[in-house]
Design a protein around this motif. Structure first.
Motif, short mmCIF file in Angstrom:
data_model
loop_
_atom_site.label_atom_id
_atom_site.label_comp_id
_atom_site.label_asym_id
_atom_site.label_seq_id
_atom_site.Cartn_x
_atom_site.Cartn_y
_atom_site.Cartn_z
N PHE A 1 0.85 -1.18 0.00
CA PHE A 1 0.00 0.00 0.00
C PHE A 1 0.89 1.24 0.00
O PHE A 1 1.90 1.29 0.71
N ALA A 2 0.52 2.25 -0.78
CA ALA A 2 1.37 3.42 -0.93
C ALA A 2 1.67 4.10 0.40
O ALA A 2 2.72 4.73 0.55
N ASN A 3 0.76 3.98 1.36
CA ASN A 3 0.99 4.61 2.67
C ASN A 3 1.62 3.68 3.69
O ASN A 3 1.68 4.00 4.88
N ASP A 4 2.13 2.54 3.24
CA ASP A 4 2.84 1.62 4.14
C ASP A 4 4.18 2.24 4.52
O ASP A 4 4.95 2.67 3.66
N ARG A 5 4.46 2.26 5.81
CA ARG A 5 5.68 2.92 6.29
C ARG A 5 6.96 2.28 5.76
O ARG A 5 8.03 2.88 5.82
N LEU A 6 6.86 1.07 5.20
CA LEU A 6 8.07 0.44 4.64
C LEU A 6 8.63 1.26 3.50
O LEU A 6 9.84 1.20 3.22
N ALA A 7 7.78 2.02 2.79
CA ALA A 7 8.23 2.82 1.65
C ALA A 7 8.73 4.20 2.06
O ALA A 7 9.36 4.89 1.25
N VAL B 1 -0.18 14.03 2.39
CA VAL B 1 -0.12 14.77 3.65
C VAL B 1 1.25 14.65 4.30
O VAL B 1 1.83 15.64 4.76
N ASP B 2 1.78 13.45 4.33
CA ASP B 2 3.05 13.20 5.02
C ASP B 2 4.25 13.73 4.26
O ASP B 2 5.30 13.99 4.87
N PHE B 3 4.12 13.89 2.94
CA PHE B 3 5.24 14.36 2.11
C PHE B 3 4.76 15.48 1.18
O PHE B 3 4.71 15.32 -0.05
N PRO B 4 4.42 16.64 1.74
CA PRO B 4 3.88 17.73 0.92
C PRO B 4 4.88 18.32 -0.07
O PRO B 4 4.47 19.01 -1.01
#
Length: 294
Positions: free
Chosen positions: A136-142, A190-193
């Protein structure tokens, strides 16, 4: 890029055949299924090499962004080297820009590679395919890789919606469509504006999600690859003509869809004449930072 001489910029072109390593035929059934699904026109019984692609686009005076897809963890196929694509882009900078692809499962090691590709090879962006890469694109692994991309204020393109890859294969080739629901990119925006996010393809069956995110988040764009424009939804065309006219990008998905076909259909499906130059070139020039400095 020689902007003035280009009629358009295709922001979604795949590198399919390496010139520096032999073809990895492992999981070739994915290519065969995709060719059947898209009706891919193959010359010499194979997909084009990088030099052949460069020639194809130079003949048409169309600039392009090229990348591979690194899905080594999930699919097991060796990727085309990012360095190879970057070196071709360096030698053909009038027409070509290189993006890189790094399997998110490589985590911090992938982040190290991303930094090297940016700083030593001049890579200008990154490509992710959540369905093929099984995340998932919002998975913290990425996030370690995203942090490097955001630090350098570069764009990242994410496959979204239905996938031609795996279509018609037994069990869909083991690929799961859920990974490419666009809503997961809302968290990333949101996390990487400072990271420009390109939602690739008409995001069927979640088109409204993509339009909403692009409308809500200043750093989110939509590329129109993977479909002939004649199949675009009326809602997508309506937003491209109005509120999102500066957020839409010409993109083909070459070699699965060729730019000639895309551009021909684009002329006839209801895009307003005044938005044509925005979609075909101007929006990409701004997104990619190609405008000459005053």
């Amino acid at each position: 890029m020689d902007i003035e001489q280009l009629v358009a910029i295709d922001t979604h072109v795949h590198a399919e055949v390496s010139c520096c390593q032999p073809p990895d035929l492992f999981a070739k059934e994915f290519d065969d299924a995709a060719d059947k699904y898209f009706g891919t026109v193959l010359k010499q019984g194979r997909r084009p090499t990088i030099p052949e692609t460069i020639e194809h686009y130079r003949e048409r005076k169309i600039g392009f962004v090229m990348f591979t897809v690194d899905c080594e963890t999930n699919i097991g196929r060796r990727r085309i080297p990012n360095e190879e694509i970057a070196e071709f882009a360096q030698k053909n900078s009038d027409i070509m820009i290189a993006f890189a692809s790094i399997d998110p499962h490589k985590g911090k090691f992938g982040a190290r590679e991303a930094r090297k590709l940016i700083e030593e090879y001049g890579v200008r962006g990154f490509k992710f395919h959540p369905t093929m890469q099984a995340f998932f694109a919002n998975d913290r692994l990425a996030y370690p890789i995203y942090e490097v991309i955001a630090e350098h204020k570069l764009p990242a393109v994410f496959h979204s919606g239905h996938s031609g890859m795996g279509s018609g294969m037994h069990g869909g080739g083991g690929l799961r469509l859920k990974y490419s629901e666009p809503i997961h990119l809302d968290d990333v925006a949101v996390d990487f504006p400072d990271m420009k996010i390109i939602i690739a393809h008409p995001s069927w069956p979640w088109q409204e999600q993509a339009l909403s995110i692009a409308l809500h988040k200043p750093n989110v764009y939509i590329d129109l690859s993977g479909w002939s424009p004649k199949y675009f939804s009326p809602e997508l065309i309506r937003y491209a003509n109005t509120l999102l006219k500066r957020k839409m990008l010409f993109a083909s998905d070459f070699p699965l869809i060729r730019p000639d076909r895309w551009l021909e259909d684009f002329q006839t499906v209801g895009f307003k004449p005044e938005v044509h130059p925005l979609i075909l070139k101007d929006n990409a020039v701004e997104l990619l930072g190609l405008a000459p400095q005053a």
